[in-house]
Scaffold this motif. Structure first.
Motif, PDB file in Angstrom:
ATOM      1  N   LYS A 201       0.850  -1.194   0.000  1.00  0.00           N
ATOM      2  CA  LYS A 201       0.000   0.000   0.000  1.00  0.00           C
ATOM      3  C   LYS A 201       0.885   1.243   0.000  1.00  0.00           C
ATOM      4  CE  LYS A 201      -3.856   2.033   2.546  1.00  0.00           C
ATOM      5  NZ  LYS A 201      -4.719   1.902   3.750  1.00  0.00           N
ATOM      6  N   LEU A 202       0.491   2.244  -0.781  1.00  0.00           N
ATOM      7  CA  LEU A 202       1.315   3.443  -0.906  1.00  0.00           C
ATOM      8  C   LEU A 202       1.338   4.236   0.400  1.00  0.00           C
ATOM      9  CD1 LEU A 202       1.038   2.744  -3.956  1.00  0.00           C
ATOM     10  CD2 LEU A 202       0.935   5.208  -4.361  1.00  0.00           C
ATOM     11  N   ARG A 203       2.527   4.706   0.737  1.00  0.00           N
ATOM     12  CA  ARG A 203       2.674   5.588   1.895  1.00  0.00           C
ATOM     13  C   ARG A 203       2.491   7.035   1.450  1.00  0.00           C
ATOM     14  NH1 ARG A 203       6.898   2.350   1.481  1.00  0.00           N
ATOM     15  NH2 ARG A 203       8.255   4.077   0.911  1.00  0.00           N
ATOM     16  N   PRO A 204       1.954   7.909   2.302  1.00  0.00           N
ATOM     17  CA  PRO A 204       1.729   9.308   1.901  1.00  0.00           C
ATOM     18  C   PRO A 204       2.982   9.990   1.373  1.00  0.00           C
ATOM     19  CG  PRO A 204       0.620   8.852   3.974  1.00  0.00           C
ATOM     20  CD  PRO A 204       1.440   7.632   3.657  1.00  0.00           C
ATOM     21  N   GLU A 205       4.140   9.680   1.944  1.00  0.00           N
ATOM     22  CA  GLU A 205       5.366  10.345   1.496  1.00  0.00           C
ATOM     23  C   GLU A 205       5.748   9.968   0.065  1.00  0.00           C
ATOM     24  OE1 GLU A 205       5.005   8.455   4.163  1.00  0.00           O
ATOM     25  OE2 GLU A 205       6.651   7.025   4.432  1.00  0.00           O
ATOM     26  N   GLU A 206       5.246   8.834  -0.411  1.00  0.00           N
ATOM     27  CA  GLU A 206       5.540   8.441  -1.790  1.00  0.00           C
ATOM     28  C   GLU A 206       4.803   9.322  -2.797  1.00  0.00           C
ATOM     29  OE1 GLU A 206       6.149   4.014  -2.631  1.00  0.00           O
ATOM     30  OE2 GLU A 206       4.788   3.988  -0.908  1.00  0.00           O
ATOM     31  N   LEU A 207       3.785  10.041  -2.332  1.00  0.00           N
ATOM     32  CA  LEU A 207       2.999  10.883  -3.226  1.00  0.00           C
ATOM     33  C   LEU A 207       3.482  12.331  -3.251  1.00  0.00           C
ATOM     34  CD1 LEU A 207      -0.550   9.498  -2.334  1.00  0.00           C
ATOM     35  CD2 LEU A 207       0.891   8.899  -4.287  1.00  0.00           C
ATOM     36  N   ARG A 208       4.496  12.637  -2.463  1.00  0.00           N
ATOM     37  CA  ARG A 208       5.064  13.992  -2.491  1.00  0.00           C
ATOM     38  C   ARG A 208       5.941  14.128  -3.740  1.00  0.00           C
ATOM     39  NH1 ARG A 208       9.576  16.796  -1.249  1.00  0.00           N
ATOM     40  NH2 ARG A 208      10.711  14.929  -0.604  1.00  0.00           N
ATOM     41  N   LEU A 209       5.745  15.197  -4.469  1.00  0.00           N
ATOM     42  CA  LEU A 209       6.470  15.403  -5.721  1.00  0.00           C
ATOM     43  C   LEU A 209       7.818  16.054  -5.436  1.00  0.00           C
ATOM     44  CD1 LEU A 209       3.448  16.650  -7.857  1.00  0.00           C
ATOM     45  CD2 LEU A 209       4.525  14.394  -7.939  1.00  0.00           C
ATOM     46  N   ASP A 210       8.864  15.289  -5.648  1.00  0.00           N
ATOM     47  CA  ASP A 210      10.237  15.775  -5.511  1.00  0.00           C
ATOM     48  C   ASP A 210      10.683  16.210  -6.899  1.00  0.00           C
ATOM     49  OD1 ASP A 210      12.933  16.160  -5.342  1.00  0.00           O
ATOM     50  OD2 ASP A 210      13.394  14.215  -4.433  1.00  0.00           O
ATOM     51  N   TRP A 211      10.765  17.509  -7.097  1.00  0.00           N
ATOM     52  CA  TRP A 211      10.961  18.034  -8.451  1.00  0.00           C
ATOM     53  C   TRP A 211      12.361  17.779  -8.995  1.00  0.00           C
ATOM     54  CZ3 TRP A 211       6.648  18.872 -10.888  1.00  0.00           C
ATOM     55  CH2 TRP A 211       5.510  19.168 -10.135  1.00  0.00           C
ATOM     56  N   ALA A 269       4.701  25.190 -17.637  1.00  0.00           N
ATOM     57  CA  ALA A 269       5.627  24.087 -17.362  1.00  0.00           C
ATOM     58  C   ALA A 269       6.270  24.212 -15.988  1.00  0.00           C
ATOM     59  CB  ALA A 269       6.710  24.056 -18.434  1.00  0.00           C
ATOM     60  N   VAL A 270       6.670  23.047 -15.485  1.00  0.00           N
ATOM     61  CA  VAL A 270       7.473  22.977 -14.270  1.00  0.00           C
ATOM     62  C   VAL A 270       8.791  22.305 -14.646  1.00  0.00           C
ATOM     63  CG1 VAL A 270       7.580  22.205 -11.877  1.00  0.00           C
ATOM     64  CG2 VAL A 270       5.360  22.622 -12.939  1.00  0.00           C
ATOM     65  N   VAL A 271       9.878  22.892 -14.200  1.00  0.00           N
ATOM     66  CA  VAL A 271      11.193  22.305 -14.452  1.00  0.00           C
ATOM     67  C   VAL A 271      11.389  21.139 -13.487  1.00  0.00           C
ATOM     68  CG1 VAL A 271      13.680  22.740 -14.483  1.00  0.00           C
ATOM     69  CG2 VAL A 271      12.077  24.548 -15.181  1.00  0.00           C
ATOM     70  N   THR A 272      11.882  20.027 -13.988  1.00  0.00           N
ATOM     71  CA  THR A 272      12.158  18.860 -13.137  1.00  0.00           C
ATOM     72  C   THR A 272      13.649  18.507 -13.254  1.00  0.00           C
ATOM     73  OG1 THR A 272      11.869  17.084 -14.749  1.00  0.00           O
ATOM     74  CG2 THR A 272       9.864  18.023 -13.788  1.00  0.00           C
ATOM     75  N   GLY A 273      14.035  17.468 -12.552  1.00  0.00           N
ATOM     76  CA  GLY A 273      15.431  17.040 -12.627  1.00  0.00           C
ATOM     77  C   GLY A 273      15.833  16.611 -14.014  1.00  0.00           C
ATOM     78  N   ARG A 274      14.876  16.142 -14.793  1.00  0.00           N
ATOM     79  CA  ARG A 274      15.127  15.782 -16.194  1.00  0.00           C
ATOM     80  C   ARG A 274      13.834  15.919 -16.972  1.00  0.00           C
ATOM     81  NH1 ARG A 274      17.084  11.104 -15.528  1.00  0.00           N
ATOM     82  NH2 ARG A 274      15.439   9.741 -16.290  1.00  0.00           N
ATOM     83  N   GLY A 275      13.729  16.965 -17.764  1.00  0.00           N
ATOM     84  CA  GLY A 275      12.557  17.181 -18.583  1.00  0.00           C
ATOM     85  C   GLY A 275      11.584  18.161 -17.963  1.00  0.00           C
TER      86      GLY A 275
END
Length: 311
Positions: A201-211, A269-275
């Protein structure tokens, strides 16, 4: 010594149905509509919800009452109604071996076993970037999703499929497979072959977007549902995104967001670590879901302002 489980009849006559959430309602209704004899529905006990804290039935219990079927939250009652097969769909509890020794059960599991045994197979398949998943009708054994498989159906995963959309297709495929199997006969289950993987089951912290992660990874997290970041110190849920072609560049001729920091907002757009990732639908804290363009027009992000920046 392994327990001897009751064998499933090829053509069951009388069923017990075990399920709890909304996704388990269509199979119940389909079995009822097809004329199968459902002696009892077993679902989880009522839960307190809402501001008033009143007791509310599970979706399956509500559907069973609507259909005029007897329903209980006492699993042991499944043994006392003369059923010759239990049909399990997202019941939410392990079935004790002592019960399986007396009443055979089959389970609709929403993955291609043995890949993604466990509680969140749809979400884990999306997060892993799987291009194909499916539904298995399996024999319920004492282990977690370890039983032999009677039949299976593959379902492709589209690049923008959300978990809810994919789940709807899996449920539809599973319903058709279940009804067909009960008419043509269950046959002998085939042992699972391959390396098992587990769908916790997914943990809440897995749903945080790390840009700092790639746009492709972040897009998959959003598709699972419930992804979130922050903006100006408040939570911002992100419900839908779109992968952008980095070669197309950003306004001002900045291909791929080069020189910009992850999380930085540039137009849509949002800049991410790649793309680059485009925001399509968001939900500011304390408000309803809105399209991202309306949110940006109201928020007016300043140059260099970032999502996920807590300062």
């Amino acid at each position: 010594m392994r327990p001897v489980l009751a064998p499933a009849p090829r053509h069951p006559r009388r069923l017990v149905y075990l399920g709890t959430p909304a996704l388990a309602v269509p199979p119940l209704r389909a079995l009822h509509d097809a004329g199968h004899e459902i002696a009892l529905v077993v679902s989880r006990a009522d839960k307190r919800r809402g501001r008033g804290g009143g007791l509310h039935p599970s979706p399956v219990k509500a559907a069973a009452l609507d259909l005029g079927l007897p329903v209980t939250d006492r699993l042991e009652e499944a043994l006392g109604v003369g059923a010759d097969l239990g049909v399990v769909v997202a019941y939410g509890r392990l079935i004790p071996t002592s019960l399986l020794e007396r009443l055979p059960m089959v389970n609709l599991h929403f993955s291609l076993l043995p890949r993604w045994r466990g509680a969140a197979p749809v979400e884990r398949a999306i997060l892993a970037g799987d291009e194909v998943t499916g539904v298995c009708l399996m024999r319920v054994e004492e282990g977690l999703d370890t039983g032999g498989v009677y039949t299976r159906t593959e379902v492709p995963i589209g690049p923008d499929d959300t978990a809810a959309e994919l789940q709807d297709r899996l449920v539809a495929a599973g319903v058709a497979m279940l009804l067909d199997s009960l008419v043509t006969g269950l046959g002998e289950p085939v042992p699972q072959v391959g390396e098992p993987t587990y769908a916790e089951k997914l943990r809440p912290e897995e749903l945080r977007l790390d840009w700092t992660r790639s746009a492709a990874e972040l897009h998959r997290i959003v598709r699972v549902g419930g992804a979130y970041t922050s903006f100006r110190g408040k939570r911002l849920k992100v419900w839908r995104t779109r992968l952008l072609d980095a070669s197309a560049g950003l306004p001002g001729g900045n291909p791929g967001g080069a020189g910009l920091r992850p999380g930085e907002l540039v137009g849509s757009a949002v800049v991410t670590g790649r793309g680059l990732l485009e925001l399509v639908e968001v939900q500011p804290e304390g408000r309803a879901r809105i399209d991202a363009r309306s949110w940006r027009n109201g928020a007016r992000p300043r140059p260099g302002e970032r999502l996920g920046d807590e300062t």
